[in-house]
Write a protein that holds these residues in place. Structure first.
Motif, PDB file in Angstrom:
ATOM      1  N   UNK A  89       0.826  -1.206   0.000  1.00 49.18           N
ATOM      2  CA  UNK A  89       0.000   0.000   0.000  1.00 49.18           C
ATOM      3  C   UNK A  89       0.861   1.257   0.000  1.00 49.18           C
ATOM      4  N   UNK A  90       1.978   1.222   0.728  1.00 52.16           N
ATOM      5  CA  UNK A  90       2.841   2.397   0.824  1.00 52.16           C
ATOM      6  C   UNK A  90       3.547   2.697  -0.491  1.00 52.16           C
ATOM      7  N   UNK A  91       3.685   1.702  -1.371  1.00 51.25           N
ATOM      8  CA  UNK A  91       4.414   1.891  -2.624  1.00 51.25           C
ATOM      9  C   UNK A  91       3.526   1.636  -3.841  1.00 51.25           C
ATOM     10  N   UNK A  92       2.220   1.767  -3.656  1.00 53.63           N
ATOM     11  CA  UNK A  92       1.283   1.526  -4.757  1.00 53.63           C
ATOM     12  C   UNK A  92       1.392   2.616  -5.822  1.00 53.63           C
ATOM     13  N   UNK A  93       1.234   2.222  -7.063  1.00 49.17           N
ATOM     14  CA  UNK A  93       1.200   3.191  -8.150  1.00 49.17           C
ATOM     15  C   UNK A  93      -0.052   4.062  -8.044  1.00 49.17           C
TER      16      UNK A  93
END
Length: 429
Positions: A11-15
């Motif tokens: 979630x923290x690195x979602x596009x």
């Protein structure tokens, strides 16, 4: 109100993706899908590519459940392969073994082609190793290696022992390893979001924050929500948590197993290279296993200790830290940056459950820890079934599944006891 994603690395690195709306009207489509995880979204892509008018309804966010909480490994392993062959033989006879072999790799091909076709940014990488945790597990890996070679995979697999294993993973705990270059690993949430974007671009209607409250059956069934309805020729119930929509058919067939995963802070290039120089995804040979890989920004993503009671662990980071340190003592002082939990859908015989609630209402669930690849195979099978080709679907629908008549809580306790038995037996090998 929809729940946001858990506080995971994914979630923290979602596009960034343009938001999907909430359904607030009545619409008419060819196929309506309940559930916006890998099964529902993959099926939607397949249908939209065929020109079918499709709508997906997700109660929370796209890939909110297990599709964005898993280890991101795409492997050719199947939990219930032997059970599948026995069950499928009733319909396929001697062709059952080839059918199961095809299932092992079909999901890989679908994912690889789709990522390339739609330019999905999901950190897709190749390379995996299954590692023998005990000396008694080595022979099983050797058998798997010989079987892979017999099926034409000589150039993609390699069997290693002792020091050769340590050249690929910076630990002394393994006795042998089976390397598979066809297997893959991926940023799960970005894969599912990318597929949802692809489906939307093909004309699929995708709705979030849209909980389905019920199904009105009939010649053209309807999905009923708080603010709208979807009428369709066919409906697919796609997900592990949706037995409430068909309790008479689905209750007691599937049980949740709680999974836990952590991700460290970014490792230095030297440290990442020391523990995993070829950037492989890895899992061991135990019945309840450890699995891990490096992320694109050099974090160790590590999962372990599946809890078959169905209950979440109070502090999953503290539970998993000893397993990390046992595997990689050099990470003893590395900070854990993300920790999250999710639930797998476990079928008792470990065979995916595909079937019908009614002639025009189908369901798909129960991948028993192998959902990333299997869900994509199932998506193709379900799309074909709902457009007239029921061949593969009928093979799965003909399987005799166990149903525990004792309720989910007691069923999970029975499952946990069974898993404990297998773990204890494994220690004696």
């Amino acid at each position: 109100m929809a729940e946001s994603y858990c506080k995971s690395y994914y979630a923290a690195t979602a596009n960034p993706v343009p938001p999907f709306p909430r359904l607030e009207e009545s619409i008419d489509v060819d196929v309506a899908i309940v559930g916006g995880g890998f099964t529902g979204i993959s099926t939607a892509v397949e249908l939209a590519e065929r020109g079918v008018r499709v709508a997906v309804l997700e109660a929370n966010r796209i890939a909110w459940g297990a599709s964005s909480r898993n280890g991101g490994q795409i492997t050719g392993s199947l939990s219930g392969d032997r059970a599948m062959e026995r069950q499928f033989a009733r319909k396929l006879g001697r062709d059952a073994a080839d059918f199961v072999l095809n299932l092992r790799w079909r999901g890989h091909d679908i994912i690889r082609r789709r990522v390339e076709k739609y330019a999905i940014r999901c950190d897709l990488k190749f390379g995996h190793m299954q590692a023998a945790y005990q000396p008694s597990h080595v022979a099983e890996l050797e058998d798997m290696y010989r079987a892979a070679c017999a099926h034409g995979m000589e150039s993609e697999v390699e069997f290693l022992r002792g020091p050769a294993v340590r050249d690929l993973v910076g630990t002394d705990i393994y006795h042998a390893g089976l390397v598979n270059r066809r297997n893959m690993h991926v940023h799960s949430l970005n894969l599912c979001l990318g597929e949802a974007e692809a489906a939307r671009g093909l004309g699929a209607q995708i709705f979030e924050d849209t909980k389905v409250e019920g199904i009105r059956h009939g010649r053209r069934p309807e999905l009923v929500t708080a603010a709208g309805r979807v009428r369709a020729d066919k409906i697919l119930i796609a997900g592990n948590a949706l037995h409430r929509l068909a309790p008479m058919r689905l209750a007691g067939m599937l049980f949740p197993a709680s999974l836990g995963i952590v991700t460290t802070e970014p490792l230095s290039a030297d440290l990442a290279r020391a523990i995993n120089p070829q950037d492989l995804a890895i899992y061991d040979t135990r019945f309840v296993l450890d699995y891990y890989r490096l992320t694109a920004d050099r974090r160790l993503l590590f999962g372990s200790g599946t809890n078959y009671s169905g209950r979440e662990t109070a502090d999953i980071a503290e539970v998993l830290r000893p397993a990390i340190v046992k595997t990689f003592p050099q990470l003893a002082d590395v900070r854990i940056a993300f920790a999250w939990q999710g639930q797998d859908g476990i079928s008792i015989n470990r065979i995916p459950q595909l079937g019908r609630v009614a002639p025009n209402v189908l369901y798909a669930q129960g991948y028993s820890g192998h959902g990333v690849a299997t869900s994509h195979v199932v998506g193709e099978i379900m799309a074909r079934a709902m457009t007239g080709d029921t061949g593969d679907f009928d093979v799965f629908a003909d399987v005799r599944h166990w149903r525990l008549p004792i309720g989910r809580f007691l069923g999970n306790q029975a499952l946990a006891i069974g898993m404990w038995y297998f773990q204890q037996r494994e220690k004696l090998r």
